[in-house]
Design a protein around this motif. Structure first.
Motif, PDB file in Angstrom:
ATOM      1  N   GLY A 128      61.114  43.594  73.932  1.00 21.66           N
ATOM      2  CA  GLY A 128      60.704  43.127  72.614  1.00 21.66           C
ATOM      3  C   GLY A 128      61.888  42.739  71.756  1.00 21.66           C
ATOM      4  O   GLY A 128      61.876  41.700  71.079  1.00 21.66           O
ATOM      5  N   HIS A 129      62.938  43.559  71.787  1.00 20.70           N
ATOM      6  CA  HIS A 129      64.129  43.245  70.993  1.00 20.70           C
ATOM      7  C   HIS A 129      64.844  42.008  71.522  1.00 20.70           C
ATOM      8  O   HIS A 129      65.355  41.195  70.734  1.00 20.70           O
ATOM      9  CB  HIS A 129      65.077  44.441  70.975  1.00 20.70           C
ATOM     10  N   LEU A 130      64.909  41.871  72.836  1.00 30.63           N
ATOM     11  CA  LEU A 130      65.532  40.670  73.396  1.00 30.63           C
ATOM     12  C   LEU A 130      64.755  39.423  72.996  1.00 30.63           C
ATOM     13  O   LEU A 130      65.349  38.378  72.668  1.00 30.63           O
ATOM     14  CB  LEU A 130      65.607  40.787  74.919  1.00 30.63           C
ATOM     15  N   ALA A 131      63.428  39.510  73.001  1.00 30.83           N
ATOM     16  CA  ALA A 131      62.616  38.365  72.583  1.00 30.83           C
ATOM     17  C   ALA A 131      62.856  38.032  71.114  1.00 30.83           C
ATOM     18  O   ALA A 131      62.890  36.850  70.730  1.00 30.83           O
ATOM     19  CB  ALA A 131      61.138  38.657  72.837  1.00 30.83           C
ATOM     20  N   LEU A 132      63.042  39.068  70.292  1.00 35.05           N
ATOM     21  CA  LEU A 132      63.289  38.823  68.868  1.00 35.05           C
ATOM     22  C   LEU A 132      64.601  38.080  68.633  1.00 35.05           C
ATOM     23  O   LEU A 132      64.761  37.410  67.607  1.00 35.05           O
ATOM     24  CB  LEU A 132      63.300  40.150  68.103  1.00 35.05           C
ATOM     25  N   LEU A 133      65.535  38.199  69.573  1.00 37.82           N
ATOM     26  CA  LEU A 133      66.790  37.463  69.439  1.00 37.82           C
ATOM     27  C   LEU A 133      66.562  35.955  69.424  1.00 37.82           C
ATOM     28  O   LEU A 133      67.360  35.201  68.860  1.00 37.82           O
ATOM     29  CB  LEU A 133      67.735  37.814  70.594  1.00 37.82           C
ATOM     30  N   ASP A 177      63.945  49.620  63.769  1.00 32.41           N
ATOM     31  CA  ASP A 177      64.213  48.195  63.567  1.00 32.41           C
ATOM     32  C   ASP A 177      62.996  47.349  63.928  1.00 32.41           C
ATOM     33  O   ASP A 177      62.691  46.358  63.253  1.00 32.41           O
ATOM     34  CB  ASP A 177      65.418  47.764  64.408  1.00 32.41           C
ATOM     35  N   ALA A 178      62.309  47.732  65.012  1.00 34.27           N
ATOM     36  CA  ALA A 178      61.115  46.986  65.413  1.00 34.27           C
ATOM     37  C   ALA A 178      60.012  47.118  64.368  1.00 34.27           C
ATOM     38  O   ALA A 178      59.321  46.141  64.044  1.00 34.27           O
ATOM     39  CB  ALA A 178      60.625  47.486  66.772  1.00 34.27           C
ATOM     40  N   LEU A 179      59.831  48.317  63.825  1.00 38.68           N
ATOM     41  CA  LEU A 179      58.824  48.521  62.782  1.00 38.68           C
ATOM     42  C   LEU A 179      59.143  47.691  61.547  1.00 38.68           C
ATOM     43  O   LEU A 179      58.238  47.174  60.877  1.00 38.68           O
ATOM     44  CB  LEU A 179      58.749  50.001  62.410  1.00 38.68           C
ATOM     45  N   ALA A 216      57.844  45.599  71.093  1.00 37.18           N
ATOM     46  CA  ALA A 216      58.932  46.559  70.889  1.00 37.18           C
ATOM     47  C   ALA A 216      58.407  47.863  70.301  1.00 37.18           C
ATOM     48  O   ALA A 216      58.815  48.956  70.716  1.00 37.18           O
ATOM     49  CB  ALA A 216      60.002  45.954  69.983  1.00 37.18           C
ATOM     50  N   VAL A 217      57.492  47.779  69.334  1.00 36.71           N
ATOM     51  CA  VAL A 217      56.912  48.992  68.737  1.00 36.71           C
ATOM     52  C   VAL A 217      56.121  49.769  69.787  1.00 36.71           C
ATOM     53  O   VAL A 217      56.267  50.995  69.920  1.00 36.71           O
ATOM     54  CB  VAL A 217      56.016  48.632  67.536  1.00 36.71           C
ATOM     55  N   LEU A 262      69.934  43.924  60.814  1.00 41.67           N
ATOM     56  CA  LEU A 262      70.665  43.103  61.777  1.00 41.67           C
ATOM     57  C   LEU A 262      69.831  41.930  62.270  1.00 41.67           C
ATOM     58  O   LEU A 262      70.345  40.831  62.485  1.00 41.67           O
ATOM     59  CB  LEU A 262      71.073  43.960  62.983  1.00 41.67           C
ATOM     60  N   ILE A 263      68.533  42.164  62.435  1.00 41.49           N
ATOM     61  CA  ILE A 263      67.693  41.128  63.034  1.00 41.49           C
ATOM     62  C   ILE A 263      67.598  39.884  62.163  1.00 41.49           C
ATOM     63  O   ILE A 263      67.335  38.783  62.646  1.00 41.49           O
ATOM     64  CB  ILE A 263      66.291  41.689  63.327  1.00 41.49           C
ATOM     65  N   TRP A 264      67.824  40.035  60.855  1.00 39.42           N
ATOM     66  CA  TRP A 264      67.754  38.880  59.959  1.00 39.42           C
ATOM     67  C   TRP A 264      69.126  38.261  59.714  1.00 39.42           C
ATOM     68  O   TRP A 264      69.247  37.321  58.925  1.00 39.42           O
ATOM     69  CB  TRP A 264      67.140  39.291  58.622  1.00 39.42           C
ATOM     70  N   ARG A 265      70.150  38.800  60.379  1.00 44.54           N
ATOM     71  CA  ARG A 265      71.499  38.259  60.235  1.00 44.54           C
ATOM     72  C   ARG A 265      71.723  37.177  61.279  1.00 44.54           C
ATOM     73  O   ARG A 265      71.350  37.328  62.443  1.00 44.54           O
ATOM     74  CB  ARG A 265      72.533  39.369  60.425  1.00 44.54           C
ATOM     75  N   HIS A 266      72.355  36.105  60.861  1.00 44.64           N
ATOM     76  CA  HIS A 266      72.587  34.978  61.757  1.00 44.64           C
ATOM     77  C   HIS A 266      74.078  34.854  62.085  1.00 44.64           C
ATOM     78  O   HIS A 266      74.931  35.257  61.307  1.00 44.64           O
ATOM     79  CB  HIS A 266      72.080  33.681  61.124  1.00 44.64           C
TER      80      HIS A 266
END
Length: 621
Positions: A78-83, A17-19, A98-99, A154-158
């Motif tokens: 990294g994933h938490l920051a992406l939130l 997901d990070a990649l 994250a990577v 998921l990361i692009w879902r709001h």
């Protein structure tokens, strides 16, 4: 041991997901869509890809569990920051952290010598090289989740529900890491060759064998193609756990490169052949077999060498990935598919039985039955998710609305995946026909999304795709009208990026109209003359009613546009369409023959891409 498998699988899933955020952010944010030099872009990317090598050196002077824990913490951070990012530099660097964390986490596993030996007495449900099983399960989970979400991560879902699901995955990973932090390392040191294959395996799976979007873009019916690749991804977990299902290690080691080669052929129109998805699915099984054989207990090795093998494999995979996609912007001297073949040979070499294998591998019968059942269910779910195109609308009348739009692989100016905004901008024009350029249907570099399906589903339109750069990157025509004929023509190569012309004839009742979507790709500042001549030749064969539109990379007065006019095409007027935040260049055009009247031309203001859509009203006589 099941906890170790789960921790590895979740780590690989989060790394994938990070990649899928980091790679497109490199292009759209750091690279600024081509304005940054390839050398600088590559250096920046490889600096992050070297994180595993740094972790191996750090592990030499500290407890290996520290490296694994630090990697897990960085992956979570990294994933938490992406939130909480909204594109731009914060998104780029959060994904990069994250990577790097994911690379540290995998290298930490290598440093700890974490692999199940044949002498282990824990009797887990999956007995074999547990790390290989975990990696394969993480890759399979990525494909299944990607398919169920219609390739929109998921990361692009709001929305609150999607955010809670993302947080739940992070919490599950954190718990799995903590639950395995104090576990006794099983007997038997992992072979260096296995760890060197993990990076290339992630690369090959993301680009090819696990790319469901790529499978659905070919000539095989999309539901069947997606079902094959998704189901095979799950079945691969059993192959990794029980590699002797392949008979001998030579079978997957030799089959994997051959199956990669089998995905390269295309039809005359540039689409993947019907057997392309079959090769992808079998390739996923061969890849899992290679990891399973390579991960069986073998000769011992110092932890620093295992760490360097893991870090080196991850770095090498990053270099191959960058080279593979850089070939579309600059010549690398060889066909870029050779780089995927190198990755396959690399993985196969780690599995080949250069020394006798004496380990035994056992599974509980329940596992042997459960995984194939899950594979069938995943395949059926994948087929169900793929929606059928809507029925054509009433074709009466001679007026229609047409929009042409370069969507930049679905990413907006802030580097966010914005197909919803793209579709909204198009829907506001109430189009009957839409022509799209820079449509991506599965490049791992851009997240592995299928832009065309995402936009068409939102507009409730049928579509046709015309490959240009390769099988899954090119132009598209979407329409509510009945489609009579489709022609795909490759245009002469002028620069490293390929170009094509997609001609779709739609019915307006008693009258037909041919619309041609194309995207000229000149070499530098040279006018795309040879491509314009080929497009003009195509137009002359399509009858009296033709519209040609797209990003022609040529401003008014260009010799390339004069070539189009020599084929009987004309443009009412041009409008500035690039860049979208301050349009000054007139490079997106709508040309029509004399039997088609163009009016009400407008450039739609939006930053959902680096271009703006150009909409026109057409009257067909």
């Amino acid at each position: 041991m099941t906890r170790r498998i789960l921790a590895t699988a979740l780590g690989v899933l989060l790394l994938l997901d990070a990649l899928r955020v980091f790679l497109p952010s490199l292009i759209t944010i750091f690279g600024d869509a081509g304005s940054t030099s390839p050398a600088l872009l590559g250096g920046f990317a490889l600096a992050w890809f070297a994180a595993g090598l740094v972790a191996a050196v750090v592990g030499r002077y500290t407890y290996s569990g520290v490296v694994r824990a630090a990697g897990a913490a960085a992956l979570l951070a990294g994933h938490l920051a992406l939130l909480f990012t909204d594109g731009g530099q914060p998104q780029l660097y959060a994904a990069a952290v994250a990577v790097a964390g994911g690379y540290w986490y995998i290298t930490g596993d290598a440093l700890s010598g974490a692999r199940l030996a044949a002498t282990d007495r824990t009797q887990p449900r999956l007995v074999g090289a547990w790390h290989a099983v975990g990696v394969t399960a993480g890759l399979a989970a990525g494909t299944v989740l990607d398919t169920l979400l219609s390739t929109e991560d998921l990361i692009w879902r709001h929305g609150a529900g999607w955010m809670l699901l993302r947080i739940a995955l992070l919490v599950a990973f954190a718990i799995a890491v903590l639950a395995t932090a104090a576990l006794h390392v099983p007997a038997g040191a992992p072979a260096r060759r296995y760890w060197s294959a993990v990076g290339p395996a992630i690369l090959l799976y993301g680009v090819l064998t696990g790319a469901a979007a790529r499978a659905g873009a070919g000539t095989m019916p999309a539901p069947l193609a997606v079902a094959l690749v998704t189901g095979a991804g799950v079945l691969a977990v059993l192959v990794a756990a029980r590699p002797r299902l392949t008979g001998t290690a030579w079978v997957p080691a030799v089959a994997l490169p051959l199956l990669v080669l089998a995905t390269f052929p295309t039809t005359d129109g540039g689409q993947a052949t019907w057997y392309g998805p079959v090769a992808q699915a079998l390739g996923a099984l061969a890849l899992a077999g290679c990891l399973g054989w390579a991960g069986l207990p073998g000769s011992g090795a110092g932890s620093i060498w295992r760490g360097l093998a893991a870090g080196g494999g991850l770095f090498g995979a990053g270099a191959l990935l960058f080279g593979y996609y850089a070939a579309y912007d600059a010549s690398i001297g060889i066909p870029n598919g050779i780089l995927l073949l190198i990755a396959a040979l690399w993985i196969g070499a780690t599995a080949a039985p250069w020394r006798p294998i004496r380990a035994t591998v056992r599974q509980r019968p329940a596992t042997i039955v459960a995984i194939p059942v899950l594979a069938v269910l995943a395949g059926l779910a994948g087929a169900f998710v793929v929606t059928a195109p809507p029925a054509a609308a009433d074709a009466s009348g001679n007026r229609l609305r047409l929009v042409t739009y370069n969507i930049r692989m679905g990413f907006d100016l802030r580097g966010r995946f914005a197909v919803a905004d793209v579709a909204a901008a198009l829907a506001a024009q109430h189009p009957d026909v839409v022509l799209l350029n820079e449509v991506d249907r599965g490049w791992f570099l851009n997240g592995g999304h299928d832009d065309l399906v995402a936009v068409a589903r939102r507009l409730h339109m049928a579509y046709e795709f015309g490959p240009a750069a390769d099988q899954v990157w090119g132009d598209a025509v979407l329409t509510r009208l009945p489609i009579r004929q489709v022609r795909r023509v490759a245009l002469p190569a002028e620069g490293p990026t390929g170009a094509g012309a997609l001609a779709v004839t739609v019915s307006l009742g008693d009258t037909d109209l041919a619309v041609v979507a194309t995207h000229f790709q000149p070499a530098g500042d040279t006018p795309p003359q040879s491509q314009a001549r080929a497009a003009a030749k195509l137009v002359r064969t399509l009858g009296p009613r033709v519209v040609l539109a797209g990003d022609l990379n040529a401003q008014p007065g260009s010799p390339a546009l004069a070539t189009l006019e020599s084929a009987g095409l004309s443009e009412q007027r041009s409008v500035p369409s690039y860049p979208s935040n301050h349009p000054i260049k007139h490079i997106d055009h709508v040309y029509a023959t004399n039997a088609v009247t163009v009016s009400d031309l407008v450039a739609v203001r939006t930053t959902a891409s680096d271009h703006v859509p150009v909409a026109v009203e057409l009257e067909v006589r």
